[in-house]
Design an enzyme around this catalytic site. Structure first.
Site, PDB file in Angstrom:
ATOM      1  N   ASP A 107       0.795  -1.110  -0.087  1.00  0.00           N
ATOM      2  CA  ASP A 107      -0.050  -0.070   0.144  1.00  0.00           C
ATOM      3  C   ASP A 107       0.955   1.146   0.110  1.00  0.00           C
ATOM      4  O   ASP A 107       1.372   1.903   0.978  1.00  0.00           O
ATOM      5  CB  ASP A 107      -0.847  -0.023   1.287  1.00  0.00           C
ATOM      6  CG  ASP A 107      -1.865   1.251   1.303  1.00  0.00           C
ATOM      7  OD1 ASP A 107      -1.461   2.326   0.588  1.00  0.00           O
ATOM      8  OD2 ASP A 107      -2.873   0.946   2.030  1.00  0.00           O
ATOM      9  N   GLU A 200       1.849   2.655  13.151  1.00  0.00           N
ATOM     10  CA  GLU A 200       0.734   2.416  12.296  1.00  0.00           C
ATOM     11  C   GLU A 200      -0.177   1.720  12.615  1.00  0.00           C
ATOM     12  O   GLU A 200       0.009   0.542  12.601  1.00  0.00           O
ATOM     13  CB  GLU A 200       1.341   1.903  10.888  1.00  0.00           C
ATOM     14  CG  GLU A 200       0.442   2.149   9.574  1.00  0.00           C
ATOM     15  CD  GLU A 200      -0.737   1.043   9.528  1.00  0.00           C
ATOM     16  OE1 GLU A 200      -1.653   1.367  10.227  1.00  0.00           O
ATOM     17  OE2 GLU A 200      -0.536   0.214   8.893  1.00  0.00           O
ATOM     18  N   GLU A 209     -10.150  -2.793  15.309  1.00  0.00           N
ATOM     19  CA  GLU A 209      -8.873  -3.557  16.082  1.00  0.00           C
ATOM     20  C   GLU A 209      -8.434  -2.729  17.330  1.00  0.00           C
ATOM     21  O   GLU A 209      -7.638  -3.432  18.086  1.00  0.00           O
ATOM     22  CB  GLU A 209      -7.777  -3.515  15.005  1.00  0.00           C
ATOM     23  CG  GLU A 209      -8.096  -4.514  13.898  1.00  0.00           C
ATOM     24  CD  GLU A 209      -6.819  -4.823  13.085  1.00  0.00           C
ATOM     25  OE1 GLU A 209      -5.595  -4.052  13.322  1.00  0.00           O
ATOM     26  OE2 GLU A 209      -7.100  -5.441  11.935  1.00  0.00           O
ATOM     27  N   HIS A 349      -5.398   0.187   1.286  1.00  0.00           N
ATOM     28  CA  HIS A 349      -6.115  -0.963   1.792  1.00  0.00           C
ATOM     29  C   HIS A 349      -7.187  -0.688   2.835  1.00  0.00           C
ATOM     30  O   HIS A 349      -8.028  -1.608   3.185  1.00  0.00           O
ATOM     31  CB  HIS A 349      -5.087  -1.770   2.072  1.00  0.00           C
ATOM     32  CG  HIS A 349      -4.470  -1.561   3.546  1.00  0.00           C
ATOM     33  ND1 HIS A 349      -3.780  -0.748   3.840  1.00  0.00           N
ATOM     34  CD2 HIS A 349      -4.895  -2.235   4.695  1.00  0.00           C
ATOM     35  CE1 HIS A 349      -3.641  -0.568   5.112  1.00  0.00           C
ATOM     36  NE2 HIS A 349      -4.058  -1.536   5.788  1.00  0.00           N
TER      37      HIS A 349
HETATM   38  C1  LIG Z   1      -0.795  -2.216  11.131  1.00  0.00           C
HETATM   39  S1  LIG Z   1       0.649  -3.606  11.504  1.00  0.00           S
HETATM   40  C2  LIG Z   1       1.983  -2.373  11.046  1.00  0.00           C
HETATM   41  C3  LIG Z   1       3.153  -2.937  11.090  1.00  0.00           C
HETATM   42  C4  LIG Z   1       4.539  -2.205  10.566  1.00  0.00           C
HETATM   43  N1  LIG Z   1       4.722  -1.034  11.655  1.00  0.00           N
HETATM   44  C5  LIG Z   1       4.176  -1.484   9.264  1.00  0.00           C
HETATM   45  O1  LIG Z   1       4.015  -0.213   9.158  1.00  0.00           O
HETATM   46  O2  LIG Z   1       4.279  -2.103   8.089  1.00  0.00           O
HETATM   47  C6  LIG Z   1       0.432  -3.364  13.158  1.00  0.00           C
HETATM   48  C7  LIG Z   1       1.370  -4.256  14.001  1.00  0.00           C
HETATM   49  O3  LIG Z   1       1.237  -3.972  15.390  1.00  0.00           O
HETATM   50  C8  LIG Z   1       1.269  -5.083  16.243  1.00  0.00           C
HETATM   51  N2  LIG Z   1       0.696  -4.923  17.348  1.00  0.00           N
HETATM   52  C9  LIG Z   1      -0.828  -4.676  17.502  1.00  0.00           C
HETATM   53  N3  LIG Z   1      -1.296  -4.388  18.827  1.00  0.00           N
HETATM   54  C10 LIG Z   1       0.094  -4.503  19.490  1.00  0.00           C
HETATM   55  C11 LIG Z   1       0.361  -4.529  20.894  1.00  0.00           C
HETATM   56  N4  LIG Z   1      -0.853  -4.079  22.090  1.00  0.00           N
HETATM   57  N5  LIG Z   1       1.514  -4.864  21.080  1.00  0.00           N
HETATM   58  C12 LIG Z   1       2.404  -5.237  20.342  1.00  0.00           C
HETATM   59  N6  LIG Z   1       2.111  -5.179  19.027  1.00  0.00           N
HETATM   60  C13 LIG Z   1       0.986  -4.986  18.487  1.00  0.00           C
HETATM   61  C14 LIG Z   1       0.522  -6.274  15.181  1.00  0.00           C
HETATM   62  O4  LIG Z   1       1.060  -7.542  15.545  1.00  0.00           O
HETATM   63  C15 LIG Z   1       1.330  -6.024  13.678  1.00  0.00           C
HETATM   64  O5  LIG Z   1       2.283  -6.284  13.380  1.00  0.00           O
END
Ligand SMILES: C[S@@+](CC[C@H](N)C(=O)[O-])C[C@H]1O[C@@H](n2cnc3c(N)ncnc32)[C@H](O)[C@@H]1O
Length: 410
Positions: A107, A200, A209, A349
């Site tokens: 994206d 992000e 979420e 997305h």
């Molecule tokens: C939308 S993805 C973004 C990934 C990366 N920062 C990127 O920009 O490509 C969100 C990530 O946050 C992690 N995540 C969500 N909530 C979390 C939490 N409370 N503690 C640790 N990781 C978390 C998820 O496992 C996921 O890999």
């Protein structure tokens, strides 16, 4: 597997039907669009026509209740949530697969907004301690390290973090980036404060979420008093739409499926908002700000909210529902950067989220005002899901419509 008690289910549906108004399809013909209001009033889906002396000032008992504590406490919601309880680990399992990260990285609107806001603003990052919440493949941590950060801490609970570790080593940044596997709300960073938080965290409908909660907790715990949030602001927008193509595919489809009447499904389909890219030609109202979050000051409680909206209709048409999208802003950049999910900007997305009015389309005239309230609350059974209630209020010389519907994002 949980057994569904069909008797309970039947009773529920009967109760619901008894509260519905009669004659939903009021001589309707979706193909016939009005040039003006004259002469078409008996040719619309809505039963709430002043000429027919039927108006709507509500539907069920809960119509005007937009109190967040009680407005979702309906039998509908209880019924809907049956069988939907899920193990929280499903969430991190989904982020452990590489394909979801591939989709996010591909994206370009999303990833380039972060890349530009970090790499084109090295002055903000040089010598700074940075926290990347939900680091995934480590892409944002790598941008921050390349922008000259003194050290970056990347936290993620999903197993993708093991791949991030290899990626960081292969890019010779292991001395600049430390990865920590765990839930952000549970890990202890080896530093007391950080200068910048990048994350992000945005979901469909911005808040789906509920990842923002852990970002706000981390902000309160770790961000230095003059620290920066990347992004630092988020705004949700609302407009109205009419999209017969989607309407037919999504709802009329159930009338006859391989010759089988499945129309009983429609009442449930209405309750699920549709995440899709809207054809901009289907948007028939002005778009207005629904709510704005200052990510440096907003509290977790503020993420459950009730907001009013009022928007003008731009052309003679029908309103089938409202469409909601969001922008986030990186305002500390030399040239402020906006990451937009608007249907009038390049597709992302996240697309947009559409909420259909159940069994209705309201005939409207250019200049009419559509207004109402939107209530959003984390679902009690699974806080990553959202309960959403929307009021649709429209009065012109022919129509008097005022109804509210409850939706669920899960
Ligand atoms: C939308 S993805 C973004 C990934 C990366 N920062 C990127 O920009 O490509 C969100 C990530 O946050 C992690 N995540 C969500 N909530 C979390 C939490 N409370 N503690 C640790 N990781 C978390 C998820 O496992 C996921 O890999």
């Amino acid at each position: 597997m949980e057994q569904i008690n069909s008797q309970d289910n039947q009773m529920q549906i009967e109760e619901e039907n008894s509260s519905q108004k009669i004659n939903y399809y009021h001589n309707h013909d979706t193909n016939q669009k009005p040039d003006s209001l004259e002469g078409y009033m008996h040719n619309h889906r809505s039963q709430y026509c002043k000429m027919c002396k039927r108006t709507s000032k509500d539907i069920g008992t809960n119509h005007n209740n937009f109190n967040l504590e009680t407005c979702f406490d309906t039998k509908n919601i209880k019924e809907e949530s049956k069988g939907y309880e899920r193990n929280q680990d499903y969430y991190y399992d989904s982020y452990s697969h590489f394909n979801i990260h591939e989709d996010m990285l591909k994206d370009k609107v999303r990833t380039k907004a972060y890349m530009k806001s970090i790499l084109d603003n090295k002055n903000l990052f040089e010598g700074k301690i940075v926290l990347d919440i939900g680091c995934g493949t480590g892409i944002l941590s790598i941008f921050a390290a390349k922008a000259g950060a003194k050290h970056v801490y990347g936290v993620d609970n999903a197993n993708i973090i093991f791949h991030a570790n290899t990626i960081i080593k292969n890019n010779n940044l292991a001395d600049k980036i430390t990865l920590i596997q765990g839930k952000m709300e549970e890990v202890e960073l080896p530093v007391e404060k950080v200068d910048i938080i990048i994350s992000e965290w945005m979901g469909y409908f911005l808040l789906y979420e509920s990842m923002l909660d852990c970002v706000l907790d981390a902000r309160d715990k770790y961000l230095a008093p003059d620290g920066l949030m990347f992004p630092n602001k988020a705004t949700m927008f609302i407009s109205s739409f009419c999209n017969d193509e989607i309407y037919n595919q999504r709802f009329d489809f159930w009338d006859k499926v391989y010759g089988v009447d499945m129309s009983c499904m429609k009442q449930w389909v209405y309750k699920e908002p549709l995440v899709d890219q809207a054809d901009r030609g289907t948007i028939n109202g002005d778009f207005v700000k629904l709510i704005e979050f200052d990510l440096e000051t907003v509290k977790k409680n503020d993420l459950d909210f009730v907001a009013d909206y009022t928007l003008k209709i731009r052309r003679d048409d029908y309103v089938q529902g409202v469409i909601i999208w969001w922008d986030v802003y990186f305002n500390y950049c030399k040239i402020p950067i906006k990451l937009s999910t608007s249907p009038f900007a390049s597709e992302t997305h996240w697309k947009q989220t559409m909420f259909f009015i159940e069994n209705e389309d309201i005939p409207v005239i250019k200049g009419d005002t559509l207004s109402g309230k939107v209530a959003v609350k984390k679902c009690t059974k699974n806080p990553r899901d959202l309960d959403i209630k929307i009021q649709f209020k429209l009065e012109n010389r022919e129509i008097d419509f005022d109804k509210s519907y409850v939706y669920k994002m899960n």
